[in-house]
Design an enzyme around this catalytic site. Structure first.
Site, PDB file in Angstrom:
ATOM      1  N   ASP A 124      -6.753  -5.866   4.981  1.00  0.00           N
ATOM      2  CA  ASP A 124      -6.117  -4.550   4.880  1.00  0.00           C
ATOM      3  C   ASP A 124      -6.088  -3.881   6.246  1.00  0.00           C
ATOM      4  O   ASP A 124      -7.139  -3.611   6.822  1.00  0.00           O
ATOM      5  CB  ASP A 124      -6.944  -3.709   3.876  1.00  0.00           C
ATOM      6  CG  ASP A 124      -6.359  -2.335   3.617  1.00  0.00           C
ATOM      7  OD1 ASP A 124      -5.271  -2.031   4.114  1.00  0.00           O
ATOM      8  OD2 ASP A 124      -7.025  -1.573   2.876  1.00  0.00           O
ATOM      9  N   HIS A 149      -1.597  -1.466  -3.890  1.00  0.00           N
ATOM     10  CA  HIS A 149      -2.863  -1.029  -3.310  1.00  0.00           C
ATOM     11  C   HIS A 149      -2.834   0.494  -3.174  1.00  0.00           C
ATOM     12  O   HIS A 149      -1.877   1.062  -2.644  1.00  0.00           O
ATOM     13  CB  HIS A 149      -3.022  -1.692  -1.943  1.00  0.00           C
ATOM     14  CG  HIS A 149      -4.326  -1.463  -1.255  1.00  0.00           C
ATOM     15  ND1 HIS A 149      -5.472  -2.161  -1.568  1.00  0.00           N
ATOM     16  CD2 HIS A 149      -4.671  -0.617  -0.257  1.00  0.00           C
ATOM     17  CE1 HIS A 149      -6.462  -1.768  -0.781  1.00  0.00           C
ATOM     18  NE2 HIS A 149      -5.999  -0.811   0.025  1.00  0.00           N
ATOM     19  N   ASP A 164      -4.931   3.685  -1.773  1.00  0.00           N
ATOM     20  CA  ASP A 164      -6.004   4.093  -0.861  1.00  0.00           C
ATOM     21  C   ASP A 164      -6.480   5.490  -1.182  1.00  0.00           C
ATOM     22  O   ASP A 164      -5.709   6.443  -1.147  1.00  0.00           O
ATOM     23  CB  ASP A 164      -5.476   4.081   0.585  1.00  0.00           C
ATOM     24  CG  ASP A 164      -5.337   2.684   1.126  1.00  0.00           C
ATOM     25  OD1 ASP A 164      -6.302   1.906   1.031  1.00  0.00           O
ATOM     26  OD2 ASP A 164      -4.248   2.364   1.649  1.00  0.00           O
ATOM     27  N   MET A 182      -9.017   8.445   0.053  1.00  0.00           N
ATOM     28  CA  MET A 182      -9.763   8.880   1.244  1.00  0.00           C
ATOM     29  C   MET A 182     -10.345  10.270   1.029  1.00  0.00           C
ATOM     30  O   MET A 182      -9.694  11.120   0.423  1.00  0.00           O
ATOM     31  CB  MET A 182      -8.822   8.924   2.442  1.00  0.00           C
ATOM     32  CG  MET A 182      -8.122   7.603   2.699  1.00  0.00           C
ATOM     33  SD  MET A 182      -7.037   7.758   4.110  1.00  0.00           S
ATOM     34  CE  MET A 182      -6.425   6.076   4.222  1.00  0.00           C
ATOM     35  N   GLY A 232       1.083  -2.089   4.119  1.00  0.00           N
ATOM     36  CA  GLY A 232       1.649  -0.748   3.966  1.00  0.00           C
ATOM     37  C   GLY A 232       2.936  -0.625   4.749  1.00  0.00           C
ATOM     38  O   GLY A 232       4.030  -0.893   4.252  1.00  0.00           O
ATOM     39  N   MET A 239     -11.630  -5.169   6.242  1.00  0.00           N
ATOM     40  CA  MET A 239     -10.709  -4.262   6.936  1.00  0.00           C
ATOM     41  C   MET A 239     -10.312  -4.888   8.271  1.00  0.00           C
ATOM     42  O   MET A 239     -11.175  -5.336   9.031  1.00  0.00           O
ATOM     43  CB  MET A 239     -11.355  -2.896   7.194  1.00  0.00           C
ATOM     44  CG  MET A 239     -11.595  -2.045   5.953  1.00  0.00           C
ATOM     45  SD  MET A 239     -10.160  -1.786   4.890  1.00  0.00           S
ATOM     46  CE  MET A 239      -8.984  -1.025   6.012  1.00  0.00           C
ATOM     47  N   GLY A 293      -8.458   4.653   7.563  1.00  0.00           N
ATOM     48  CA  GLY A 293      -8.145   6.078   7.655  1.00  0.00           C
ATOM     49  C   GLY A 293      -6.650   6.320   7.761  1.00  0.00           C
ATOM     50  O   GLY A 293      -6.136   7.288   7.197  1.00  0.00           O
ATOM     51  N   PHE A 294      -5.969   5.421   8.444  1.00  0.00           N
ATOM     52  CA  PHE A 294      -4.541   5.639   8.659  1.00  0.00           C
ATOM     53  C   PHE A 294      -3.768   4.329   8.566  1.00  0.00           C
ATOM     54  O   PHE A 294      -4.268   3.281   8.969  1.00  0.00           O
ATOM     55  CB  PHE A 294      -4.306   6.256  10.051  1.00  0.00           C
ATOM     56  CG  PHE A 294      -4.981   7.587  10.203  1.00  0.00           C
ATOM     57  CD1 PHE A 294      -4.346   8.750   9.803  1.00  0.00           C
ATOM     58  CD2 PHE A 294      -6.269   7.665  10.697  1.00  0.00           C
ATOM     59  CE1 PHE A 294      -4.984   9.982   9.910  1.00  0.00           C
ATOM     60  CE2 PHE A 294      -6.920   8.893  10.809  1.00  0.00           C
ATOM     61  CZ  PHE A 294      -6.271  10.052  10.418  1.00  0.00           C
ATOM     62  N   GLY A 295      -2.565   4.442   8.042  1.00  0.00           N
ATOM     63  CA  GLY A 295      -1.666   3.296   8.046  1.00  0.00           C
ATOM     64  C   GLY A 295      -1.066   3.137   9.440  1.00  0.00           C
ATOM     65  O   GLY A 295      -1.227   4.001  10.308  1.00  0.00           O
ATOM     66  N   GLY A 296      -0.386   2.028   9.643  1.00  0.00           N
ATOM     67  CA  GLY A 296       0.374   1.837  10.878  1.00  0.00           C
ATOM     68  C   GLY A 296      -0.440   1.511  12.112  1.00  0.00           C
ATOM     69  O   GLY A 296       0.058   1.617  13.229  1.00  0.00           O
ATOM     70  N   GLY A 351      -2.722  -3.242   9.318  1.00  0.00           N
ATOM     71  CA  GLY A 351      -1.900  -3.922  10.322  1.00  0.00           C
ATOM     72  C   GLY A 351      -1.426  -5.299   9.891  1.00  0.00           C
ATOM     73  O   GLY A 351      -1.104  -6.145  10.729  1.00  0.00           O
ATOM     74  N   HIS A 367      -8.710   1.310  -3.601  1.00  0.00           N
ATOM     75  CA  HIS A 367      -9.640   1.156  -2.471  1.00  0.00           C
ATOM     76  C   HIS A 367     -10.266   2.512  -2.179  1.00  0.00           C
ATOM     77  O   HIS A 367      -9.606   3.420  -1.686  1.00  0.00           O
ATOM     78  CB  HIS A 367      -8.823   0.631  -1.275  1.00  0.00           C
ATOM     79  CG  HIS A 367      -9.575   0.531   0.007  1.00  0.00           C
ATOM     80  ND1 HIS A 367      -8.939   0.339   1.222  1.00  0.00           N
ATOM     81  CD2 HIS A 367     -10.901   0.561   0.279  1.00  0.00           C
ATOM     82  CE1 HIS A 367      -9.854   0.283   2.180  1.00  0.00           C
ATOM     83  NE2 HIS A 367     -11.044   0.421   1.640  1.00  0.00           N
ATOM     84  N   MET A 398     -12.306   4.838  -0.117  1.00  0.00           N
ATOM     85  CA  MET A 398     -12.900   5.123   1.191  1.00  0.00           C
ATOM     86  C   MET A 398     -13.601   6.473   1.072  1.00  0.00           C
ATOM     87  O   MET A 398     -13.130   7.506   1.544  1.00  0.00           O
ATOM     88  CB  MET A 398     -11.805   5.149   2.257  1.00  0.00           C
ATOM     89  CG  MET A 398     -11.303   3.752   2.608  1.00  0.00           C
ATOM     90  SD  MET A 398      -9.719   3.765   3.439  1.00  0.00           S
ATOM     91  CE  MET A 398      -8.647   3.732   2.021  1.00  0.00           C
ATOM     92  N   SER A 413       0.852  -1.196   0.000  1.00  0.00           N
ATOM     93  CA  SER A 413       0.000   0.000   0.000  1.00  0.00           C
ATOM     94  C   SER A 413       0.885   1.242   0.000  1.00  0.00           C
ATOM     95  O   SER A 413       1.603   1.500   0.971  1.00  0.00           O
ATOM     96  CB  SER A 413      -0.897   0.011   1.238  1.00  0.00           C
ATOM     97  OG  SER A 413      -1.534   1.268   1.341  1.00  0.00           O
TER      98      SER A 413
HETATM   99  C1  DX5 Z   1      -6.123   1.916   5.997  1.00  0.00           C
HETATM  100  C2  DX5 Z   1      -5.809   1.671   4.543  1.00  0.00           C
HETATM  101  C3  DX5 Z   1      -4.721   0.699   4.357  1.00  0.00           C
HETATM  102  C4  DX5 Z   1      -3.388   1.147   4.859  1.00  0.00           C
HETATM  103  C5  DX5 Z   1      -2.788  -0.041   5.536  1.00  0.00           C
HETATM  104  O1  DX5 Z   1      -7.034   2.925   6.080  1.00  0.00           O
HETATM  105  O2  DX5 Z   1      -6.949   1.195   3.861  1.00  0.00           O
HETATM  106  O3  DX5 Z   1      -4.607   0.243   3.018  1.00  0.00           O
HETATM  107  O4  DX5 Z   1      -2.504   1.591   3.863  1.00  0.00           O
HETATM  108  O5  DX5 Z   1      -1.625   0.352   6.142  1.00  0.00           O
HETATM  109  P1  DX5 Z   1      -0.836  -0.564   7.166  1.00  0.00           P
HETATM  110  O6  DX5 Z   1      -0.433  -1.797   6.430  1.00  0.00           O
HETATM  111  O7  DX5 Z   1       0.301   0.310   7.576  1.00  0.00           O
HETATM  112  O8  DX5 Z   1      -1.778  -0.865   8.299  1.00  0.00           O
HETATM  113 ZN    ZN Z   2      -6.769   0.100   1.753  1.00  0.00          ZN
END
Ligand code: DX5
Ligand code: ZN
Length: 216
Positions: free
Chosen positions: A176, A34, A36, A38, A198, A138, A143-146, A178, A67, A69, A8
């Site tokens: 998708d 991937h 994202d 938003m 990601g 999900m 909304g956020f990575g990590g 974590g 994706h 959102m 991602s």
């Molecule tokens: C979350 C996104 C994910 C995100 C995952 O809102 O849809 O695609 O990039 O990131 P990681 O792998 O860091 O959780």
């Molecule tokens: Zn995603």
């Protein structure tokens, strides 16, 4: 179903996304990326638009897994397919014509996916299962990575995998949020075959080993 890791690029450097894409593509075995999207409304963050996808398209042979959102994805699917999206996934939660939008994605020449957040019941997927190429579960609130992987989603993966097996549905089961080489294997054991990664992918010191663990 052939297992696939989809890095991602949300976790990449947004001022140099093409570099992140190249980094993913340089890893043997990576076929998907991937992307994202938003809207700051359905999720509390903003990311990319169709122009970003369009500008990335000529520099990559990867399959663009988009994706959405968004609260109003039906208004944007055309723009994202025209920009180069090859799969477009939309959520069940907002109010818009879901089935019509899925059909439109296919008419535009892309494959389509349906997605639920961790708090949404798998039952909400039922009306769409025979109309999609991918089901995205999900494993964090989007909304956020990590963020931290939610193990409570594992039984939902098992439920969808059972429906797929019982009905011979051809869709992929994607996870998708974590997802790393540990949590990804838990998802794989539960029936997932497509792993959006990601933070874990872009931070992995050995991207090939990381990818092979999940794609084995
Ligand atoms: C979350 C996104 C994910 C995100 C995952 O809102 O849809 O695609 O990039 O990131 P990681 O792998 O860091 O959780
Ligand atoms: Zn995603």
């Amino acid at each position: 179903m052939k297992p696939l890791v989809a890095p991602s690029i949300l976790a990449g450097n947004h001022a140099a996304l093409a570099d992140s894409l190249r980094e993913a593509e340089a890893t043997p075995g990576i076929e998907w990326v991937h992307i994202d999207i938003m809207d700051g409304h359905f999720v509390p963050n903003l990311s990319f638009g169709p122009q970003t996808v369009k500008n990335l398209r000529p520099g990559s042979k990867l399959f663009f897994d988009v994706h959405l959102m968004l609260d109003n994805p039906h208004l944007y699917v055309e723009a994202f397919v025209e920009a180069g999206g090859q799969n477009v996934t939309i959520h069940t939660e907002p109010d818009y014509p879901h089935l019509e939008t899925l059909k439109k994605i296919r008419e535009l020449g892309a494959t389509c996916g349906i997605c639920i957040n961790p708090g949404t019941s798998t039952e909400d997927l039922q009306p769409f299962l025979e109309h999609v190429d991918l089901v995205l579960l999900m494993t964090v609130q989007p909304g956020f990575g990590g963020q931290k992987f939610r193990e409570d989603v594992l039984p939902k993966i098992e439920t969808v995998a059972k429906w797929r097996a019982d009905n011979d549905y051809p869709f992929r089961i994607e996870v998708d949020g974590g997802v790393d080489d540990g949590t990804g294997l838990l998802c794989k054991n539960a029936g997932a075959d497509t792993f959006v990664c990601g933070t874990a992918f872009f931070k992995a010191p050995d991207k090939l080993a990381f990818t092979e663990t999940l794609q084995a």
